[in-house]
Scaffold this motif. Sequence first.
Motif, PDB file in Angstrom:
ATOM      1  N   THR A 275      30.585  39.319  45.577  1.00  0.00           N
ATOM      2  CA  THR A 275      31.640  38.519  46.179  1.00  0.00           C
ATOM      3  C   THR A 275      32.986  39.016  45.679  1.00  0.00           C
ATOM      4  O   THR A 275      33.200  39.159  44.470  1.00  0.00           O
ATOM      5  CB  THR A 275      31.459  37.036  45.834  1.00  0.00           C
ATOM      6  N   GLU A 277      37.303  38.630  45.831  1.00  0.00           N
ATOM      7  CA  GLU A 277      38.344  37.613  46.027  1.00  0.00           C
ATOM      8  C   GLU A 277      39.700  38.280  46.127  1.00  0.00           C
ATOM      9  O   GLU A 277      40.004  39.205  45.365  1.00  0.00           O
ATOM     10  CB  GLU A 277      38.343  36.623  44.869  1.00  0.00           C
ATOM     11  N   ARG A 290      37.579  34.259  49.491  1.00  0.00           N
ATOM     12  CA  ARG A 290      36.429  35.031  49.003  1.00  0.00           C
ATOM     13  C   ARG A 290      35.483  35.333  50.162  1.00  0.00           C
ATOM     14  O   ARG A 290      35.322  34.521  51.070  1.00  0.00           O
ATOM     15  CB  ARG A 290      35.661  34.249  47.922  1.00  0.00           C
TER      16      ARG A 290
END
Length: 982
Positions: A275, A277, A290
């Motif tokens: 993930t 961001e 995100r």
Amino acid sequence: LSHDATGYGPVFEDQPVETIYPEESPEAKITMSCRARANPPATYQWRLNSQSIDLDGDNHYTLVGGDLVISNPIKNKHVGNYSCVATNDYGTVVSREAGVRFGYLDFFSSEEREAVHVKEGQGAVLLCAPPPHYPHELSFRWILNEFPIFITLDKRRFVSQTTGNLYISKVDLSDSGNYSCFVSSASIAKSVFSKFIPLVPLTERGKYPADIKVKFPDTYALVGQNVTMECFALGNPIPQIRWKKMNGELPSNHDVSMAGAHLHLYNVQYEDEGTYECEALNSKGKDWHRARVSVEAFPEWTESINSTEKDISSDYTMSCVASGKPKPHVQWLKNSYYDKRDLRFSGLTFKDSGMYQCIAENRHGVIYANAELRVIACAPTFEHNPVKWRILGAKNGRVVIECKPKAAPKPSFSWSKGTELLFNSTRVLIWEDGSLEILNVTEADEGRYTCFAENNRGQANSTGSLSITEATKITLAPSNADVTVGENTHMQCAASHDSTLDITFVWTLDAHTIDIDREGSHYERNLNGGSSGELLIKNTQLKHSGRYTCTAQTPVDNVTASANLVVRGPPGSPGGVRVEEIRDKSVRLIWSRGTDNHSPISKYTIQCRDSFSQEDWRDATTSPPDVEGNAESATVVDLFPWTEYEFRVIATNTLGTGDPSSPSPKVTTLEAVPVVAPSDIGGGGGTSRELTITWTPVQPQYYYGRNFGYIIAFKPRDGYEWRKVTVADPGAKHYVHKDSSILASTEFEVKVKAFNSKGEGPYSLMAVIYSAQDVPSKAPTSVGARALSATEAIVWWLPVTQHTVEGYQVRYWRKAEDSETSSQRVVLSSRENQTRLDNMRPDSHYLIEVKAYNAAGYGPPSQHLQIYTKKAPPSRPPKIISKKLKGTSVNIAWEHVEPLANESTIDGYKVLYRQASKSTGMLFNTGKRSIDLPMHKDGDYIVEVRAHSEGGDGAVAQIRISGNTSIKYQRNTFTKMYKAPF
């Protein structure tokens, strides 16, 4: 075997590729390539969507060699997936599939686009809305007002290459204009642009928190590919974009561009999955987004097939294994048709010969592996691989004599020595592949050995001769050694061997052969006779520790001997550094011990690096101050709150300090109340009824928390109650308090402190400043002026007696032709009370005013004074009519200049007499129309004549006088001037 031994099945050299045919293409044909190497040459067929194409029944198709040419292609008929089939006597193979698609990019709608009205300082989004198109890949730019003026992209402006939209984070008045989205398709080499969209900024300022408008979606990336993620925010001040990977570091193969709006991942690997961001931050707030990057992979062979010949009736297994994500599905083709059998052959027949293909496919693509299987049958023959004619064997050693005839099916083997047939025993063994092994050989085993091979197709034999040599033996073996880094040592090795054979010595370190030529800086042979292989090891390093093996080898046999070398040195780097127990000014650091390199670790040094000094590692303070060598954790103290840190650990022993560990993951200490106050408190000045307070801002490392700002306290020096104001901008350097009740030049006490979300810090030292003084209350008097020429005047006045006056401003403008706002200005210090006015227009009526000023502003103006500039000087130069030599002088005469109606009356003439190489000389004034000038013999001289009037000096005429007494006219060299240069 019925086929020619030199023949082979088709092998592709050129295959069809994905093709996009522009619908507007001027070339009305598509060519799909196909070429295969084959003997005999291949014939070709083509398939569309797995169905054979009837080349004779469709006049759109033509076969040129192996290429398929589609003439005048029709979209609904010729779109699809094409494959090429190549065939010869040995079998058939099918190429990879390649799609034909029709590419297009329609024009934008002709409807007018609505204007976008947005307040200055706010963000704006201009929608592109590209027209229908194929393929999906487009590139976008925006035109401003006219083609080809494209807007430049920066931290304020961004164009999404996904949607084409234009984003402006903070609109300025300069952004006003007409915008058009310019769309390009590289695949079909076509561009179109939209109707213009007017952008109208409204003059109303404001500040707004960061607001992310371009958000990258969850993304699939393939191993080895590049990925770009977009993120852009609106806001005022312009937001800063930061990227990070959750639960880890950004990959080393990343790059950030477009002022932070693009994050590129190059050569993506599985470990890059996770993930990501993006955070947009300005002084008014922050926003974040995100999304997940999932990494998958195109199919790739880990085990594949190769063309091979196999004996008839033998067993054979074909195997293809492919990796990929998702896991690929594998299928088999034989001679271009699917074969659902498990390709394990038991008892091969001629029917099993042919061209085999395995196909691995997942949702990302397809790969092919091709091979020819040829089943053969023949009588044994040693033509290409006879038994070696001379074989050597070492006394008491082991000898293997190979027997490898070509034969199908596999033959049976037997051996003889001379005329004696050999049988398996404890010392003699005939292997399954036909090789003969003899153990513990002696001179009695010397002789001629014959291998016999026989199958159902025939038989053959081949003979070689065995000779026995003395065995090689180690006579001096290496010994174990123990050294410190940087020292020299040696490993001895010597051997005895058969004198008829050459011997060589090979050294290995932990089973890796030492290349002495390439590693000559550390290794060297001690050539002490042919039977010695001593190894010198120079300037030993830690990497030289290990087990050294000496191998003495001859063409017949080899022997080895080994010893260990221990190299002692500084410790290796600690591992697994991580951070726990994070507080505002301290953290607990944990690590695992590295190698001590044979000398106990005596201490550890902890180093840290913060986000404000990325490249500078410094020793950290620990509690206790000394970290013992048996420790695997320590508390780091004296850190800055709310600061991002990374840490590393370095081990030391008696032999030195080792390399640092890899940095720990980055961590941010907790927030705390500020302890540092702003410095250099000052201020004063400004405009009337203002109190200006200034300070030096606190450096970011001392913010200690989010929502950082300042509290300003001030009061009159004789007052009791402090007035407080909050400034939320951490970079602010001043504050201006406006209050109509503030008296001019009044003493104020001021102090400033910092605050953040955790609380308020201490006040700065108190400073005394003064409120702004009033503007001067009196106007200059006794203002006088007079014209000096057509373009200049002089003005004077009596000074204003107020002590607050810092200077004067003089303004002047033409009464009828100019507006007062476009007046010319001269600014002077308070010490001056007169000035020249220049750049005026001839024969014009001017108004003049004078004002006093100070830091608070301008005082009242004087009464307007009127003057008239003189008429312009003559525009025509004098006409020189004669030049006469008179002994040592020359007489120059000219005609009178008659001024025009709008020019000043002639008062007389100016004559400049100068050397040709200089701009200055002797200046003469005369009311006559001639002049006598002295002759010179030192080079050329120039005579310049011009009329003089109250409006200034007129145009000039020139004549050149040479030292040899000749005179030359300079025609058309006059210059129109209003002001004389002399």
